[in-house]
Motif scaffolding. Structure first.
Motif, PDB file in Angstrom:
ATOM      1  N   ASP A 148       0.807  -1.222   0.000  1.00  0.00           N
ATOM      2  CA  ASP A 148       0.000   0.000   0.000  1.00  0.00           C
ATOM      3  C   ASP A 148       0.838   1.269   0.000  1.00  0.00           C
ATOM      4  OD1 ASP A 148      -2.401  -1.471   0.089  1.00  0.00           O
ATOM      5  OD2 ASP A 148      -2.181  -1.726   2.259  1.00  0.00           O
ATOM      6  N   ALA A 149       2.103   1.162  -0.400  1.00  0.00           N
ATOM      7  CA  ALA A 149       2.977   2.332  -0.389  1.00  0.00           C
ATOM      8  C   ALA A 149       3.774   2.406  -1.688  1.00  0.00           C
ATOM      9  CB  ALA A 149       3.922   2.272   0.806  1.00  0.00           C
ATOM     10  N   PHE A 150       4.270   3.596  -1.962  1.00  0.00           N
ATOM     11  CA  PHE A 150       5.114   3.796  -3.136  1.00  0.00           C
ATOM     12  C   PHE A 150       6.388   2.970  -2.998  1.00  0.00           C
ATOM     13  CE2 PHE A 150       8.509   5.971  -5.425  1.00  0.00           C
ATOM     14  CZ  PHE A 150       7.930   6.137  -6.678  1.00  0.00           C
ATOM     15  N   SER A 151       6.813   2.388  -4.108  1.00  0.00           N
ATOM     16  CA  SER A 151       8.043   1.605  -4.118  1.00  0.00           C
ATOM     17  C   SER A 151       8.730   1.762  -5.464  1.00  0.00           C
ATOM     18  CB  SER A 151       7.740   0.116  -3.871  1.00  0.00           C
ATOM     19  OG  SER A 151       7.104  -0.452  -5.012  1.00  0.00           O
ATOM     20  N   ALA A 152       9.906   1.178  -5.582  1.00  0.00           N
ATOM     21  CA  ALA A 152      10.629   1.206  -6.848  1.00  0.00           C
ATOM     22  C   ALA A 152       9.843   0.519  -7.950  1.00  0.00           C
ATOM     23  CB  ALA A 152      11.993   0.540  -6.677  1.00  0.00           C
ATOM     24  N   ALA A 153       8.950  -0.390  -7.613  1.00  0.00           N
ATOM     25  CA  ALA A 153       8.106  -1.017  -8.625  1.00  0.00           C
ATOM     26  C   ALA A 153       7.166   0.012  -9.246  1.00  0.00           C
ATOM     27  CB  ALA A 153       7.314  -2.170  -8.011  1.00  0.00           C
ATOM     28  N   ASN A 154       6.537   0.828  -8.413  1.00  0.00           N
ATOM     29  CA  ASN A 154       5.690   1.909  -8.937  1.00  0.00           C
ATOM     30  C   ASN A 154       6.501   2.818  -9.852  1.00  0.00           C
ATOM     31  OD1 ASN A 154       4.188   0.859  -6.729  1.00  0.00           O
ATOM     32  ND2 ASN A 154       3.059   2.769  -6.587  1.00  0.00           N
ATOM     33  N   LEU A 155       7.702   3.185  -9.389  1.00  0.00           N
ATOM     34  CA  LEU A 155       8.540   4.106 -10.139  1.00  0.00           C
ATOM     35  C   LEU A 155       8.866   3.546 -11.519  1.00  0.00           C
ATOM     36  CD1 LEU A 155      11.620   6.006  -8.700  1.00  0.00           C
ATOM     37  CD2 LEU A 155      11.647   5.008 -10.987  1.00  0.00           C
ATOM     38  N   PHE A 156       9.313   2.295 -11.567  1.00  0.00           N
ATOM     39  CA  PHE A 156       9.755   1.718 -12.836  1.00  0.00           C
ATOM     40  C   PHE A 156       8.593   1.573 -13.807  1.00  0.00           C
ATOM     41  CE2 PHE A 156      12.507  -1.870 -14.809  1.00  0.00           C
ATOM     42  CZ  PHE A 156      12.984  -0.988 -15.758  1.00  0.00           C
ATOM     43  N   VAL A 157       7.465   1.114 -13.318  1.00  0.00           N
ATOM     44  CA  VAL A 157       6.310   0.950 -14.201  1.00  0.00           C
ATOM     45  C   VAL A 157       5.794   2.306 -14.671  1.00  0.00           C
ATOM     46  CG1 VAL A 157       3.925   0.131 -14.337  1.00  0.00           C
ATOM     47  CG2 VAL A 157       5.674  -1.279 -13.220  1.00  0.00           C
ATOM     48  N   ALA A 158       5.685   3.270 -13.765  1.00  0.00           N
ATOM     49  CA  ALA A 158       5.184   4.589 -14.142  1.00  0.00           C
ATOM     50  C   ALA A 158       6.133   5.281 -15.112  1.00  0.00           C
ATOM     51  CB  ALA A 158       4.990   5.448 -12.894  1.00  0.00           C
ATOM     52  N   ALA A 159       7.438   5.206 -14.846  1.00  0.00           N
ATOM     53  CA  ALA A 159       8.414   5.838 -15.736  1.00  0.00           C
ATOM     54  C   ALA A 159       8.400   5.191 -17.112  1.00  0.00           C
ATOM     55  CB  ALA A 159       9.803   5.754 -15.125  1.00  0.00           C
ATOM     56  N   SER A 160       8.313   3.873 -17.147  1.00  0.00           N
ATOM     57  CA  SER A 160       8.289   3.171 -18.427  1.00  0.00           C
ATOM     58  C   SER A 160       7.038   3.512 -19.215  1.00  0.00           C
ATOM     59  CB  SER A 160       8.367   1.655 -18.192  1.00  0.00           C
ATOM     60  OG  SER A 160       9.563   1.303 -17.534  1.00  0.00           O
ATOM     61  N   LEU A 165       4.157   6.114 -23.569  1.00  0.00           N
ATOM     62  CA  LEU A 165       3.006   6.947 -23.938  1.00  0.00           C
ATOM     63  C   LEU A 165       3.461   8.216 -24.651  1.00  0.00           C
ATOM     64  CD1 LEU A 165       0.958   6.513 -20.648  1.00  0.00           C
ATOM     65  CD2 LEU A 165       0.210   5.762 -22.925  1.00  0.00           C
ATOM     66  N   GLN A 166       4.556   8.800 -24.179  1.00  0.00           N
ATOM     67  CA  GLN A 166       5.070  10.021 -24.804  1.00  0.00           C
ATOM     68  C   GLN A 166       5.404   9.793 -26.273  1.00  0.00           C
ATOM     69  OE1 GLN A 166       8.616  11.563 -22.961  1.00  0.00           O
ATOM     70  NE2 GLN A 166       8.821  13.252 -24.396  1.00  0.00           N
ATOM     71  N   PHE A 167       5.994   8.653 -26.561  1.00  0.00           N
ATOM     72  CA  PHE A 167       6.413   8.360 -27.932  1.00  0.00           C
ATOM     73  C   PHE A 167       5.410   7.485 -28.688  1.00  0.00           C
ATOM     74  CE2 PHE A 167      10.304   9.640 -25.815  1.00  0.00           C
ATOM     75  CZ  PHE A 167      10.803  10.551 -26.738  1.00  0.00           C
ATOM     76  N   LYS A 168       4.247   7.302 -28.080  1.00  0.00           N
ATOM     77  CA  LYS A 168       3.120   6.620 -28.725  1.00  0.00           C
ATOM     78  C   LYS A 168       3.474   5.219 -29.203  1.00  0.00           C
ATOM     79  CE  LYS A 168       1.104  11.048 -30.104  1.00  0.00           C
ATOM     80  NZ  LYS A 168       0.584  11.896 -31.192  1.00  0.00           N
ATOM     81  N   THR A 169       4.227   4.504 -28.382  1.00  0.00           N
ATOM     82  CA  THR A 169       4.573   3.125 -28.720  1.00  0.00           C
ATOM     83  C   THR A 169       3.708   2.117 -27.975  1.00  0.00           C
ATOM     84  OG1 THR A 169       6.325   3.156 -27.034  1.00  0.00           O
ATOM     85  CG2 THR A 169       6.960   3.702 -29.296  1.00  0.00           C
ATOM     86  N   ILE A 170       2.818   2.626 -27.114  1.00  0.00           N
ATOM     87  CA  ILE A 170       1.923   1.748 -26.377  1.00  0.00           C
ATOM     88  C   ILE A 170       0.523   2.333 -26.441  1.00  0.00           C
ATOM     89  CG2 ILE A 170       2.167   2.871 -24.115  1.00  0.00           C
ATOM     90  CD1 ILE A 170       2.270   0.093 -22.847  1.00  0.00           C
TER      91      ILE A 170
END
Length: 208
Positions: A148-160, A165-170
């Motif tokens: 229930d807390a922010f972790s490096a998993a959140n960071l990696f998935v959100a950053a990816s 999304l920025q480059f419209k590849t997903i």
């Protein structure tokens, strides 16, 4: 911590993910900016990362490459920040799972952009629908992937997701957009982005 940390990166690279994580840790670190095709492939840097790619993290005599490894390594350096669930707790499994899941996602998107998707039974990512539906299901109605807390998993998935999304590849599925935007507003993410944006501007000014 007195052992120096150095991030080898370029402001328009996956090094942005590692910098975000460094900003989350609050640890002091130095930055070495490398150029594509020149210093990134030079012998001095290949002695650190023979792949000639960024990011790389040097911690004293220890070298860590690959964002997944860098994020997990840094999280363990600052247990008080709780950027990773404690070992042995139920949330530790999802933490490893979703950090590792970015590898088949990237492999899928790279293969798709090259027009050479492998047969589902041969590919680690299976099919495009499998990968995207699985990730969408994990994010649906949730702000955190491991406990229930922010972790490096959140960071990696959100950053990816933010990058893709920025480059419209997903596909811009609502859950992908929501999750990426939610965590991109963290103070550490904003600081990291500002640092790399400034470095990018400096490089562009030098080039012109």
């Amino acid at each position: 911590m007195t052992t120096p940390l150095t991030l080898y990166t370029h402001p328009w690279s996956r090094g942005r993910v590692a910098r975000w994580m460094l900003e989350e840790t609050g640890l002091p670190y130095a930055t070495e900016v490398l150029q594509y095709g020149t210093t990134m492939k030079a012998p001095a840097y290949r002695a650190i990362n023979p792949m000639g790619k960024v990011p790389a993290l040097k911690h004293g005599d220890t070298v860590v490459t690959e964002n997944a490894a860098i994020l997990m390594y840094l999280a363990d350096l600052v247990p008080g920040k709780q950027l990773a669930p404690a070992p042995g707790t139920p949330a530790r499994g999802p933490y490893y799972r979703w950090i590792a899941f970015m590898a088949p996602l990237e492999a899928l998107l790279t293969a798709k952009s090259a027009g050479a998707l492998a047969k589902p039974e041969q590919a680690g990512y299976g099919s495009e629908a499998d990968v995207l539906d699985t990730l969408e299901g994990a994010l649906r109605g949730r702000d955190h992937l491991a406990g229930d807390a922010f972790s490096a998993a959140n960071l990696f998935v959100a950053a990816s997701l933010g990058f893709y999304l920025q480059f419209k590849t997903i596909e811009p599925r609502a859950e992908f957009v929501r999750f990426a935007q939610l965590h991109a507003q963290r103070p550490a993410a904003l600081r990291a982005g500002a640092i790399d944006d400034e470095l990018a501007a400096q490089l562009q000014k030098t080039a012109s």
